[in-house]
Design a protein around this motif. Structure first.
Motif, PDB file in Angstrom:
ATOM      1  N   UNK A   1      71.189  59.285  36.390  1.00  0.00           N
ATOM      2  CA  UNK A   1      71.462  60.517  37.137  1.00  0.00           C
ATOM      3  C   UNK A   1      71.305  60.286  38.641  1.00  0.00           C
ATOM      4  N   UNK A   2      70.268  59.547  39.026  1.00  0.00           N
ATOM      5  CA  UNK A   2      70.093  59.252  40.453  1.00  0.00           C
ATOM      6  C   UNK A   2      71.202  58.342  40.973  1.00  0.00           C
TER       7      UNK A   2
ATOM      8  N   UNK B   1      59.863  56.047  37.921  1.00  0.00           N
ATOM      9  CA  UNK B   1      60.261  56.024  39.328  1.00  0.00           C
ATOM     10  C   UNK B   1      61.474  56.916  39.560  1.00  0.00           C
ATOM     11  N   UNK B   2      62.402  56.913  38.627  1.00  0.00           N
ATOM     12  CA  UNK B   2      63.579  57.764  38.781  1.00  0.00           C
ATOM     13  C   UNK B   2      63.210  59.238  38.689  1.00  0.00           C
ATOM     14  N   UNK B   3      62.240  59.575  37.840  1.00  0.00           N
ATOM     15  CA  UNK B   3      61.796  60.967  37.757  1.00  0.00           C
ATOM     16  C   UNK B   3      61.170  61.400  39.081  1.00  0.00           C
ATOM     17  N   UNK B   4      60.351  60.511  39.651  1.00  0.00           N
ATOM     18  CA  UNK B   4      59.800  60.819  40.976  1.00  0.00           C
ATOM     19  C   UNK B   4      60.919  60.947  42.011  1.00  0.00           C
ATOM     20  N   UNK B   5      61.944  60.091  41.893  1.00  0.00           N
ATOM     21  CA  UNK B   5      63.087  60.210  42.789  1.00  0.00           C
ATOM     22  C   UNK B   5      63.840  61.515  42.582  1.00  0.00           C
ATOM     23  N   UNK B   6      63.857  62.031  41.335  1.00  0.00           N
ATOM     24  CA  UNK B   6      64.480  63.318  41.079  1.00  0.00           C
ATOM     25  C   UNK B   6      63.749  64.454  41.777  1.00  0.00           C
TER      26      UNK B   6
ATOM     27  N   UNK C   1      71.428  67.291  39.729  1.00  0.00           N
ATOM     28  CA  UNK C   1      71.128  66.018  39.063  1.00  0.00           C
ATOM     29  C   UNK C   1      69.640  65.677  39.153  1.00  0.00           C
ATOM     30  N   UNK C   2      69.013  65.953  40.303  1.00  0.00           N
ATOM     31  CA  UNK C   2      67.575  65.717  40.423  1.00  0.00           C
ATOM     32  C   UNK C   2      66.783  66.584  39.464  1.00  0.00           C
TER      33      UNK C   2
END
Length: 428
Positions: A185-186, A12-17, A121-122
């Protein structure tokens, strides 16, 4: 289970990136358009209409950043002044509302640094795990394609099988590192955005006053509705029965000399009516403040409540002492309303109630394994819970995806008093 959660959060964080990188690209053109709008402000009519329109676009972008921060666990409230009444598009009142709001200029000041930090950061949140995937897939690609010049990264040419074998464990390491680092990172990006986009102390105070004004109005309305309900129940129930009881006793007094049998029959009816009236009065008092709540506290009252439900309910309560009486009553009735919604609408086979106290905050979680899809806009039950909690500065959060589960989290700030009760857990 923890590994699955870690992987899921990382994905989910990768998608948020990816989302953060895409959003950050829009900041530069938004700033350019905003500067053009500011330069055209002196132009009659055009300046008054263009700046508010562009500012709305900037606010939409800032709100998307707030939503992204919320997914990272960092809440950022909206600090904007409420729009004035009868503020026509292109009018002076609407222009002044935009231009005099400090949040307008804080949004503009965030655009460029927010774009740089969000993009960097993304991109890191996406590139690190992708680099790991590349390392894992390199060996099968090398064996299948037979390309001796393929390399992992920039300085690692692969010319033989043993060199290709070394890429796979390092790829696993980079993938694990990326999955673990992406949420962090997010979160860093969200904390940076919070420096610009969160309300200032003055804005927080203004928002707090506005919230208390709305809460006070809702509380007054809820109390007025409750008083009308009590008055209606008394008038239509106990009062009518007592009037009928008095008339029956009066008839019995008149007939006791000439027809003792009929008088005894009337007195028996009067005795039955008095019992019914007493029962209605007890139910009315129980609806105002249940006796079991006063006698046994929130723990005992909730356990007594779930015993009447047509499904098994697991109850976990950890309260070192009792809350103050008004807060305790609000917590009980909010829990009762949430459980009533479970019974009426969820189609659940079981439910859970967890009540805990920590850091001056009473937290109540009511969950079920039903169909989900609960929406406060479609009924008055959840809205009633929100109004009841808001009177004590409490909040309610709802998670109810289609298919379930439904989780209602209620929080009430309070202090505890009274004797200590031991934490306990059981299924009723």
């Amino acid at each position: 289970m923890e590994t699955r959660s870690w992987v899921r959060d990382g994905l989910r964080a990768i998608a948020g990136g990816v989302y953060a990188v895409g959003l950050s690209v829009t900041n530069v053109p938004l700033l350019a358009v905003s500067l053009v709008a500011l330069l055209l402000t002196p132009v009659p009519f055009l300046g008054l209409a263009l700046l508010p329109w562009v500012t709305n676009l900037v606010r939409m972008r800032a709100n998307l950043e707030r939503r992204l921060a919320g997914r990272a666990g960092i809440g950022i409230a909206r600090p904007y002044h409420p729009p004035p009444e009868r503020a026509l598009p292109g009018g002076w009142k609407r222009f002044r509302w935009i231009a005099t709001d400090p949040a307008t200029w804080r949004d503009l000041a965030w655009l460029i640094p927010g774009a740089l930090v969000g993009f960097f950061l993304g991109l890191l949140a996406v590139v690190i795990p992708l680099y790991g995937v590349e390392g894992i897939s390199l060996l099968p690609l090398w064996l299948y394609l037979g390309i001796d010049w393929y390399g992992y990264g920039v300085f690692w040419p692969i010319a033989n099988f043993s060199e290709a074998m070394l890429s796979m464990p390092q790829g696993v390491l980079f993938l694990a590192l990326g999955l673990g680092a992406a949420p962090w990172l997010l979160e860093v990006n969200a904390q940076f955005a919070k420096l610009f986009l969160a309300p200032t102390k003055a804005a927080e105070l203004r928002l707090r006053v506005a919230q208390l004004t709305v809460t006070r109005a809702d509380t007054v309305d809820a109390q007025a509705a409750e008083l009308r309900r009590i008055e209606r129940d008394l008038h239509d129930g106990a009062q009518a029965r007592l009037v009928s009881l008095g008339m029956t006793i009066g008839l019995a007094e008149e007939m006791i000399e000439r027809d003792p049998a009929a008088a005894r029959k009337l007195l028996a009816e009067a005795r039955e009516a008095s019992g019914t009236a007493l029962l209605e009065l007890r139910n009315l008092v129980r609806g105002i403040h249940p006796p079991v709540l006063a006698e046994r506290g929130l723990d005992g009252a909730v356990r007594a409540l779930v015993m009447s439900l047509p499904m098994p309910v697991t109850v976990e309560i950890d309260l070192p002492a009792r809350p103050q009486t008004p807060v305790e009553s609000a917590a009980y009735f909010a829990t009762a309303e949430a459980l009533a919604n479970v019974v009426r609408h969820s189609g659940a086979r079981s439910a859970q109630v967890a009540i805990r106290y920590a850091d001056n905050l009473l937290t109540i979680v009511v969950s079920d394994d039903g169909a989900g899809g609960a929406n406060p806009a479609r009924g008055t039950g959840l809205r009633g819970i929100e109004r009841r909690l808001a009177a004590f500065d409490g909040t309610m959060k709802l998670s109810s995806p289609p298919g379930g589960p439904t989780v209602v989290t209620m929080e009430l700030p309070c202090v505890l008093s009274s004797p200590k009760t031991l934490p306990s857990s059981e299924t009723v």
